[in-house]
Design an enzyme around this catalytic site. Structure first.
Site, mmCIF file in Angstrom:
data_model
loop_
_atom_site.group_PDB
_atom_site.id
_atom_site.type_symbol
_atom_site.label_atom_id
_atom_site.label_comp_id
_atom_site.label_asym_id
_atom_site.label_seq_id
_atom_site.Cartn_x
_atom_site.Cartn_y
_atom_site.Cartn_z
ATOM 1 N N ARG A 104 115.508 7.214 62.394
ATOM 2 C CA ARG A 104 114.811 7.780 61.244
ATOM 3 C C ARG A 104 115.789 8.624 60.460
ATOM 4 O O ARG A 104 116.376 9.556 61.010
ATOM 5 C CB ARG A 104 113.709 8.700 61.788
ATOM 6 N N THR A 108 114.865 11.349 54.491
ATOM 7 C CA THR A 108 113.780 10.544 53.895
ATOM 8 C C THR A 108 112.664 10.255 54.906
ATOM 9 O O THR A 108 111.572 9.850 54.512
ATOM 10 C CB THR A 108 114.322 9.190 53.408
ATOM 11 N N ASP A 200 112.144 16.126 69.898
ATOM 12 C CA ASP A 200 112.858 14.871 69.635
ATOM 13 C C ASP A 200 113.036 14.120 70.951
ATOM 14 O O ASP A 200 113.831 14.525 71.808
ATOM 15 C CB ASP A 200 114.215 15.174 68.984
ATOM 16 N N ASP A 203 116.663 12.875 71.897
ATOM 17 C CA ASP A 203 117.556 13.973 72.281
ATOM 18 C C ASP A 203 117.192 14.527 73.659
ATOM 19 O O ASP A 203 118.070 14.838 74.470
ATOM 20 C CB ASP A 203 117.505 15.097 71.246
HETATM 21 C C1 PRP Z 1 112.145 8.700 67.009
HETATM 22 C C2 PRP Z 1 111.181 7.998 67.923
HETATM 23 C C3 PRP Z 1 110.651 6.884 67.060
HETATM 24 C C4 PRP Z 1 110.626 7.521 65.691
HETATM 25 C C5 PRP Z 1 109.213 7.911 65.365
HETATM 26 O O1 PRP Z 1 113.337 8.015 66.938
HETATM 27 O O2 PRP Z 1 111.773 7.559 69.108
HETATM 28 O O3 PRP Z 1 111.465 5.735 67.042
HETATM 29 O O4 PRP Z 1 111.445 8.703 65.766
HETATM 30 O O5 PRP Z 1 109.117 8.392 64.075
HETATM 31 P P1 PRP Z 1 108.353 7.598 62.914
HETATM 32 O O6 PRP Z 1 107.060 7.163 63.488
HETATM 33 O O7 PRP Z 1 108.190 8.668 61.862
HETATM 34 O O8 PRP Z 1 109.222 6.475 62.467
HETATM 35 P P2 PRP Z 1 114.623 8.607 66.172
HETATM 36 O O9 PRP Z 1 114.640 8.146 64.760
HETATM 37 O O10 PRP Z 1 114.689 10.090 66.395
HETATM 38 O O11 PRP Z 1 115.823 7.864 66.854
HETATM 39 P P3 PRP Z 1 116.369 7.948 68.375
HETATM 40 O O12 PRP Z 1 115.330 7.289 69.242
HETATM 41 O O13 PRP Z 1 117.625 7.181 68.298
HETATM 42 O O14 PRP Z 1 116.573 9.397 68.732
HETATM 43 N N1 URA Z 2 110.440 11.464 66.610
HETATM 44 C C1 URA Z 2 110.503 12.261 67.705
HETATM 45 O O1 URA Z 2 111.337 12.047 68.587
HETATM 46 N N2 URA Z 2 109.641 13.284 67.780
HETATM 47 C C2 URA Z 2 108.712 13.538 66.845
HETATM 48 O O2 URA Z 2 107.931 14.504 66.994
HETATM 49 C C3 URA Z 2 108.668 12.699 65.711
HETATM 50 C C4 URA Z 2 109.538 11.663 65.629
#
Ligand code: PRP
Ligand code: URA
Length: 209
Positions: A104, A108, A200, A203
């Site tokens: 994400r 944005t 997150d 993370d």
């Molecule tokens: C997080 C999570 C989802 C997304 C959810 O991933 O694991 O994939 O955000 O958010 P959304 O419903 O608003 O799209 P992130 O983009 O943080 O990537 P990562 O898993 O690589 O940390």
């Molecule tokens: N992605 C995450 O990992 N946590 C949130 O709360 C939203 C998006």
């Protein structure tokens, strides 16, 4: 409209509370995500079809049940979805595993795709798409778009924590997809994080940041 279920088994709720706490470290976070995913996979697979087969026990010939439906592929949305794969495999060990990579954009909040690798027979399989968080729904919607473009049609989405906004968006974009979550939380904050949520997920799983 596909199913929407909150899987509120006491063990799932208990383990989810542990990982929501900010003091929960990487090791326990990973273990709990793994265990919750196993428990969820047990619940999500309740409607798998069965067929009769004839077998021989040491005593006699008998007609018994065996799984009949499509074979399964687990598709984690990278990165955080990776934390759920082994847990689902505990229940469905013969499943194939495909990967879709997206993150994400922090400004944005729109998902950006960076990787896809799927089993070649994806259109023949029942897919379990896994990602701990369903926030705005952008990542899950884009993952479903990518999978359907490649022939997938039979999709269950499993997450640990969902925001109402994400559930609505995913249902509107992909009404055929069944959605299973361990918790339906209150709302998204101005940074797009789920409240109360767990922070997150990527993370916390990988110890980054
Ligand atoms: C997080 C999570 C989802 C997304 C959810 O991933 O694991 O994939 O955000 O958010 P959304 O419903 O608003 O799209 P992130 O983009 O943080 O990537 P990562 O898993 O690589 O940390
Ligand atoms: N992605 C995450 O990992 N946590 C949130 O709360 C939203 C998006």
């Amino acid at each position: 409209m596909g199913k929407f279920e909150v899987l509120n088994h006491p063990l799932i709720q208990h383990k989810l509370t542990i990982i929501r706490e900010k003091q929960c470290g990487t090791k326990v976070f990973r273990e709990m995500v793994n265990e919750i995913s196993t428990l969820m996979a047990y619940e999500v697979s309740r409607d798998m079809p069965l067929k009769d087969i004839e077998i021989e026990t040491p005593i006699t010939t008998t007609t018994q049940k065996t799984l009949a439906g499509k074979k399964v592929a687990i598709v984690p949305i990278l990165r955080a979805g990776l934390g759920m794969v082994d847990g689902v495999l505990n229940m469905i060990p013969a499943a194939k595993v495909g990967h879709v990579g997206m993150y994400r954009d922090e400004k944005t909040l729109k998902p950006v795709e960076y990787f896809v690798k799927l089993p070649s027979d994806i259109s023949q399989r029942q897919l379990f798409v896994v990602d701990p968080m369903l926030a705005t729904g952008g990542s899950a919607i884009m993952a479903m778009d990518m999978l359907k473009k490649r022939g997938a049609s039979n999709i269950k989405f499993m997450c640990l924590v969902a925001a109402p906004e994400g559930v609505k968006a995913l249902q509107e974009a992909h009404p055929d997809v069944d959605i299973y979550t361990a918790a339906l939380d209150d709302h998204l904050n101005e940074d797009g994080y789920i409240v109360p949520g767990l922070g997150d997920a990527g993370d916390r799983l990988f110890g980054t940041k």
